[in-house]
Design a protein around this motif. Structure first.
Motif, PDB file in Angstrom:
ATOM      1  N   TYR A 385     -10.290   6.922  -1.314  1.00  0.00           N
ATOM      2  CA  TYR A 385     -10.696   7.300  -2.659  1.00  0.00           C
ATOM      3  C   TYR A 385     -11.551   8.560  -2.531  1.00  0.00           C
ATOM      4  O   TYR A 385     -12.061   8.879  -1.457  1.00  0.00           O
ATOM      5  CB  TYR A 385     -11.481   6.173  -3.322  1.00  0.00           C
ATOM      6  N   THR A 386     -11.723   9.293  -3.612  1.00  0.00           N
ATOM      7  CA  THR A 386     -12.545  10.499  -3.532  1.00  0.00           C
ATOM      8  C   THR A 386     -14.034  10.186  -3.678  1.00  0.00           C
ATOM      9  O   THR A 386     -14.868  11.086  -3.576  1.00  0.00           O
ATOM     10  CB  THR A 386     -12.131  11.532  -4.597  1.00  0.00           C
ATOM     11  N   CYS A 387     -14.358   8.917  -3.920  1.00  0.00           N
ATOM     12  CA  CYS A 387     -15.757   8.471  -3.922  1.00  0.00           C
ATOM     13  C   CYS A 387     -15.999   7.610  -2.691  1.00  0.00           C
ATOM     14  O   CYS A 387     -15.056   7.086  -2.089  1.00  0.00           O
ATOM     15  CB  CYS A 387     -16.078   7.671  -5.183  1.00  0.00           C
ATOM     16  N   LEU A 388     -17.252   7.463  -2.300  1.00  0.00           N
ATOM     17  CA  LEU A 388     -17.591   6.529  -1.235  1.00  0.00           C
ATOM     18  C   LEU A 388     -17.429   5.111  -1.750  1.00  0.00           C
ATOM     19  O   LEU A 388     -17.642   4.832  -2.931  1.00  0.00           O
ATOM     20  CB  LEU A 388     -19.020   6.775  -0.742  1.00  0.00           C
ATOM     21  N   THR A 389     -17.035   4.201  -0.867  1.00  0.00           N
ATOM     22  CA  THR A 389     -16.732   2.838  -1.288  1.00  0.00           C
ATOM     23  C   THR A 389     -17.554   1.820  -0.499  1.00  0.00           C
ATOM     24  O   THR A 389     -18.010   2.096   0.612  1.00  0.00           O
ATOM     25  CB  THR A 389     -15.241   2.526  -1.088  1.00  0.00           C
ATOM     26  N   SER A 390     -17.702   0.646  -1.080  1.00  0.00           N
ATOM     27  CA  SER A 390     -18.363  -0.474  -0.410  1.00  0.00           C
ATOM     28  C   SER A 390     -17.295  -1.368   0.216  1.00  0.00           C
ATOM     29  O   SER A 390     -16.098  -1.201  -0.027  1.00  0.00           O
ATOM     30  CB  SER A 390     -19.174  -1.280  -1.427  1.00  0.00           C
ATOM     31  N   ASP A 391     -17.732  -2.351   1.002  1.00  0.00           N
ATOM     32  CA  ASP A 391     -16.776  -3.294   1.597  1.00  0.00           C
ATOM     33  C   ASP A 391     -16.035  -4.065   0.510  1.00  0.00           C
ATOM     34  O   ASP A 391     -14.850  -4.386   0.661  1.00  0.00           O
ATOM     35  CB  ASP A 391     -17.511  -4.266   2.518  1.00  0.00           C
ATOM     36  N   GLU A 392     -16.714  -4.361  -0.593  1.00  0.00           N
ATOM     37  CA  GLU A 392     -16.065  -5.071  -1.699  1.00  0.00           C
ATOM     38  C   GLU A 392     -14.972  -4.213  -2.330  1.00  0.00           C
ATOM     39  O   GLU A 392     -13.895  -4.711  -2.677  1.00  0.00           O
ATOM     40  CB  GLU A 392     -17.097  -5.455  -2.761  1.00  0.00           C
ATOM     41  N   ASN A 432       8.594  11.150  -8.029  1.00  0.00           N
ATOM     42  CA  ASN A 432       7.858   9.939  -8.407  1.00  0.00           C
ATOM     43  C   ASN A 432       7.384   9.159  -7.179  1.00  0.00           C
ATOM     44  O   ASN A 432       7.175   7.943  -7.247  1.00  0.00           O
ATOM     45  CB  ASN A 432       8.673   9.028  -9.341  1.00  0.00           C
ATOM     46  N   GLY A 433       7.238   9.859  -6.050  1.00  0.00           N
ATOM     47  CA  GLY A 433       6.667   9.244  -4.859  1.00  0.00           C
ATOM     48  C   GLY A 433       5.167   9.461  -4.838  1.00  0.00           C
ATOM     49  O   GLY A 433       4.533   9.680  -5.867  1.00  0.00           O
ATOM     50  N   GLY A 434       4.582   9.407  -3.637  1.00  0.00           N
ATOM     51  CA  GLY A 434       3.153   9.665  -3.524  1.00  0.00           C
ATOM     52  C   GLY A 434       2.535   9.006  -2.313  1.00  0.00           C
ATOM     53  O   GLY A 434       3.117   8.105  -1.702  1.00  0.00           O
ATOM     54  N   GLU A 435       1.359   9.488  -1.945  1.00  0.00           N
ATOM     55  CA  GLU A 435       0.579   8.855  -0.888  1.00  0.00           C
ATOM     56  C   GLU A 435      -0.210   7.698  -1.493  1.00  0.00           C
ATOM     57  O   GLU A 435      -0.537   7.710  -2.687  1.00  0.00           O
ATOM     58  CB  GLU A 435      -0.372   9.866  -0.237  1.00  0.00           C
ATOM     59  N   ARG A 436      -0.569   6.693  -0.661  1.00  0.00           N
ATOM     60  CA  ARG A 436      -1.168   5.468  -1.181  1.00  0.00           C
ATOM     61  C   ARG A 436      -2.492   5.148  -0.493  1.00  0.00           C
ATOM     62  O   ARG A 436      -2.678   5.440   0.689  1.00  0.00           O
ATOM     63  CB  ARG A 436      -0.185   4.294  -1.018  1.00  0.00           C
ATOM     64  N   THR A 437      -3.377   4.525  -1.253  1.00  0.00           N
ATOM     65  CA  THR A 437      -4.628   4.027  -0.680  1.00  0.00           C
ATOM     66  C   THR A 437      -4.352   2.766   0.135  1.00  0.00           C
ATOM     67  O   THR A 437      -3.248   2.188   0.068  1.00  0.00           O
ATOM     68  CB  THR A 437      -5.639   3.692  -1.786  1.00  0.00           C
ATOM     69  N   LEU A 438      -5.339   2.310   0.872  1.00  0.00           N
ATOM     70  CA  LEU A 438      -5.176   1.099   1.679  1.00  0.00           C
ATOM     71  C   LEU A 438      -4.867  -0.109   0.794  1.00  0.00           C
ATOM     72  O   LEU A 438      -3.939  -0.880   1.089  1.00  0.00           O
ATOM     73  CB  LEU A 438      -6.443   0.842   2.499  1.00  0.00           C
ATOM     74  N   ASN A 439      -5.622  -0.289  -0.276  1.00  0.00           N
ATOM     75  CA  ASN A 439      -5.396  -1.447  -1.146  1.00  0.00           C
ATOM     76  C   ASN A 439      -3.990  -1.430  -1.748  1.00  0.00           C
ATOM     77  O   ASN A 439      -3.323  -2.462  -1.840  1.00  0.00           O
ATOM     78  CB  ASN A 439      -6.444  -1.474  -2.263  1.00  0.00           C
ATOM     79  N   HIS A 440      -3.549  -0.246  -2.158  1.00  0.00           N
ATOM     80  CA  HIS A 440      -2.202  -0.093  -2.713  1.00  0.00           C
ATOM     81  C   HIS A 440      -1.155  -0.443  -1.657  1.00  0.00           C
ATOM     82  O   HIS A 440      -0.171  -1.151  -1.935  1.00  0.00           O
ATOM     83  CB  HIS A 440      -2.040   1.355  -3.192  1.00  0.00           C
ATOM     84  N   THR A 441      -1.361   0.028  -0.428  1.00  0.00           N
ATOM     85  CA  THR A 441      -0.426  -0.229   0.665  1.00  0.00           C
ATOM     86  C   THR A 441      -0.326  -1.720   0.970  1.00  0.00           C
ATOM     87  O   THR A 441       0.782  -2.271   1.095  1.00  0.00           O
ATOM     88  CB  THR A 441      -0.881   0.534   1.928  1.00  0.00           C
ATOM     89  N   ILE A 442      -1.461  -2.388   1.093  1.00  0.00           N
ATOM     90  CA  ILE A 442      -1.476  -3.820   1.407  1.00  0.00           C
ATOM     91  C   ILE A 442      -0.713  -4.618   0.346  1.00  0.00           C
ATOM     92  O   ILE A 442       0.097  -5.494   0.655  1.00  0.00           O
ATOM     93  CB  ILE A 442      -2.931  -4.325   1.524  1.00  0.00           C
ATOM     94  N   GLU A 443      -0.979  -4.318  -0.918  1.00  0.00           N
ATOM     95  CA  GLU A 443      -0.337  -5.039  -2.019  1.00  0.00           C
ATOM     96  C   GLU A 443       1.168  -4.811  -2.042  1.00  0.00           C
ATOM     97  O   GLU A 443       1.960  -5.754  -2.233  1.00  0.00           O
ATOM     98  CB  GLU A 443      -0.960  -4.592  -3.338  1.00  0.00           C
ATOM     99  N   LEU A 444       1.593  -3.565  -1.838  1.00  0.00           N
ATOM    100  CA  LEU A 444       3.017  -3.235  -1.843  1.00  0.00           C
ATOM    101  C   LEU A 444       3.747  -3.968  -0.726  1.00  0.00           C
ATOM    102  O   LEU A 444       4.813  -4.570  -0.946  1.00  0.00           O
ATOM    103  CB  LEU A 444       3.192  -1.723  -1.696  1.00  0.00           C
TER     104      LEU A 444
END
Length: 473
Positions: A385-392, A432-444
């Motif tokens: 993400y373009t912001c810093l994230t927490s473990d949650e 309509n493709g794209g790069e994915r975040t970790l959460n998006h990848t896991i869910e897919l």
């Protein structure tokens, strides 16, 4: 009363601190610092392969960009951003007209725009503003009124041939490895820019806005076609564009060290003669390089019939093909997978070309053919993400994932190097493709019956391709 230090000064000090890291490495290697006015010589100045130097460069550029966006009036910043729309087409003009080659032949004294235009066959009154647009971005330099010369950035636009040879044989302009950067510039400034101009129209059109179909992207509006990008490239009338695209992809592959592929999956832990199916593997360049490092592997490279035919002709004298270590098979990855229970299904730079709907089909087909011990290995970017994230925020913890950090007062992850983010948007615009975040990848992957076990990242920003390993659920 003591004055509180401003964010501007914090940013300036962060720049200086990281420039000192770069200069210390230069001094250690007894190398000179880079000069924007001189032509670029690979390996002569900054050691871009040094991780500490690379991080310092990123933080320097991130702080510099934030400083620029902070110190100017907001309105000026936004006008500056939208005014950049003329930079990519200007860069395309310079590469297609072979300006860097013409100026290289003229030498460091440069050449008058009338002489440049004469060699290019264009109007000097129209070429001059194109070149000045680029010089304000430090691409080329104007050494005297109307006299232009190469500099550090423009010098890498040289395709490795004389301007005369390029003009006489334009179909061969991308033949040499040195032309790799120009193929990327051509692909982006032609297909990418023309398509992205219709991004708003695509997002606001009810027939396109919520579609996952690859022929309902901005590209389709920009080029007025109902074909997918891949079908468009197969049209004989687009042979030059297809050649440029394929050459560009080969150039990008050469820039990706095979050692990263080797180190991002446990190839050594596989059994002798382990069968790896390279799904959508093109002409097989990646397996050829990998098997030379790990000879016990066997690869079947799958792709569309014309690609397989090309690969078999190209590698007919290759020993690894003759001995069966690498073979080729025509296969559409949306259809049932013909190879059952291999050791590994391998995909590289495939899923980011497709929307979730079609990725789910590809991954589900592989899951249907997987055995209990089959592993899925995918090389795709995992972007932050373009912001810093927490473990949650990050959800499920996956070994190997790198977490971005930002020293104060930086605010945007990727602000100094947005490549992964712009690439992802570019893939959406085109197909309509794209790069994915970790959460998006896991869910897919989970929806297709795969559990992500590890992610091997080489940098936290997604600049380099990650290695994603998954097992059947």
């Amino acid at each position: 009363m003591a004055r509180t230090k401003s964010t501007l000064r914090d940013l300036a000090e962060l720049i200086l601190k990281n420039v000192e890291v770069v200069e210390a490495d230069l001094a250690k290697r007894n190398a000179s610092g880079p000069d924007i006015n001189e032509t670029f010589v690979p390996g002569a100045d900054i050691n871009f392969g040094n991780p500490e130097v690379s991080e310092a460069i990123y933080l320097t550029t991130c702080a510099a960009q934030q400083l620029l966006q902070t110190i100017r009036p907001p309105q000026a910043c936004l006008i500056q951003e939208v005014s950049r729309h003329v930079v990519p087409p200007s860069l395309r003009c310079a590469t297609e007209l072979h300006v860097a080659e013409i100026l290289s032949e003229a030498g460091p004294e440069g050449l008058h725009v009338k002489s440049i235009a004469s060699k290019c066959g264009v109007d000097p009154l129209k070429l001059a503003p194109v070149l000045r647009c680029l010089t304000t971005r430090w691409i080329f330099k104007e050494v005297r009124p109307d006299v232009f010369a190469n500099n550090r950035l423009s010098s890498v636009l040289h395709k490795g041939q004389t301007s005369e040879a390029l003009q006489q044989n334009p179909e061969k302009k991308y033949d040499l490895p040195k032309a790799g950067i120009c193929t990327t510039i051509g692909n982006v400034t032609d297909m990418g820019c023309k398509s992205s101009a219709y991004l708003y129209e695509t997002l606001s059109d009810p027939d396109f806005a919520f579609s996952n179909e690859p022929n309902r992207a901005s590209f389709n509006k920009g080029f007025n076609t109902n074909k997918t990008l891949w079908e468009f490239y197969e049209d004989p009338a687009q042979s030059a564009r297809l050649h440029r695209f394929n050459t560009g992809m080969q150039a990008l592959q050469r820039m990706q060290p095979v050692e990263q592929l080797r180190d991002s999956f446990d190839w050594v832990g596989l059994r002798d003669d382990a069968l790896v199916v390279d799904v959508g593997g093109g002409i097989g360049s990646v397996p050829l390089a990998l098997v030379k490092l790990i000879p016990k592997l066997k690869f079947v490279v799958q792709d569309m019939p014309l690609v397989v035919e090309d690969a078999q002709k190209r590698w007919k004298d290759e020993e690894l093909v003759k001995t069966g270590r690498i073979s080729f098979q025509a296969h559409d990855f949306f259809e049932a997978q013909p190879i059952q229970h291999p050791d590994v299904f391998f995909l590289q730079n495939i899923l980011h070309d497709w929307s979730d709907k079609f990725c789910l089909q590809i991954l589900s087909r592989l899951r249907e053919a997987a055995g209990p011990e089959t592993r899925l290995f995918v090389r795709d970017r995992v972007i932050p993400y373009t912001c810093l994230t927490s473990d949650e925020d990050n959800g499920e913890k996956i070994p190997g994932v790198l977490k971005p950090t930002l020293p104060k007062p930086l605010t945007a992850v990727g602000g100094g190097d947005p490549f992964a983010f712009t690439l992802g948007l570019g893939l959406m615009v085109l197909a309509n493709g794209g790069e994915r975040t970790l959460n998006h990848t896991i869910e897919l992957y989970r929806d297709a019956g795969w559990k992500v076990e590890t992610v091997h990242q080489f940098d936290a920003l997604g600049r380099a391709i990650s290695g994603i390993t998954a097992v059947p659920i």
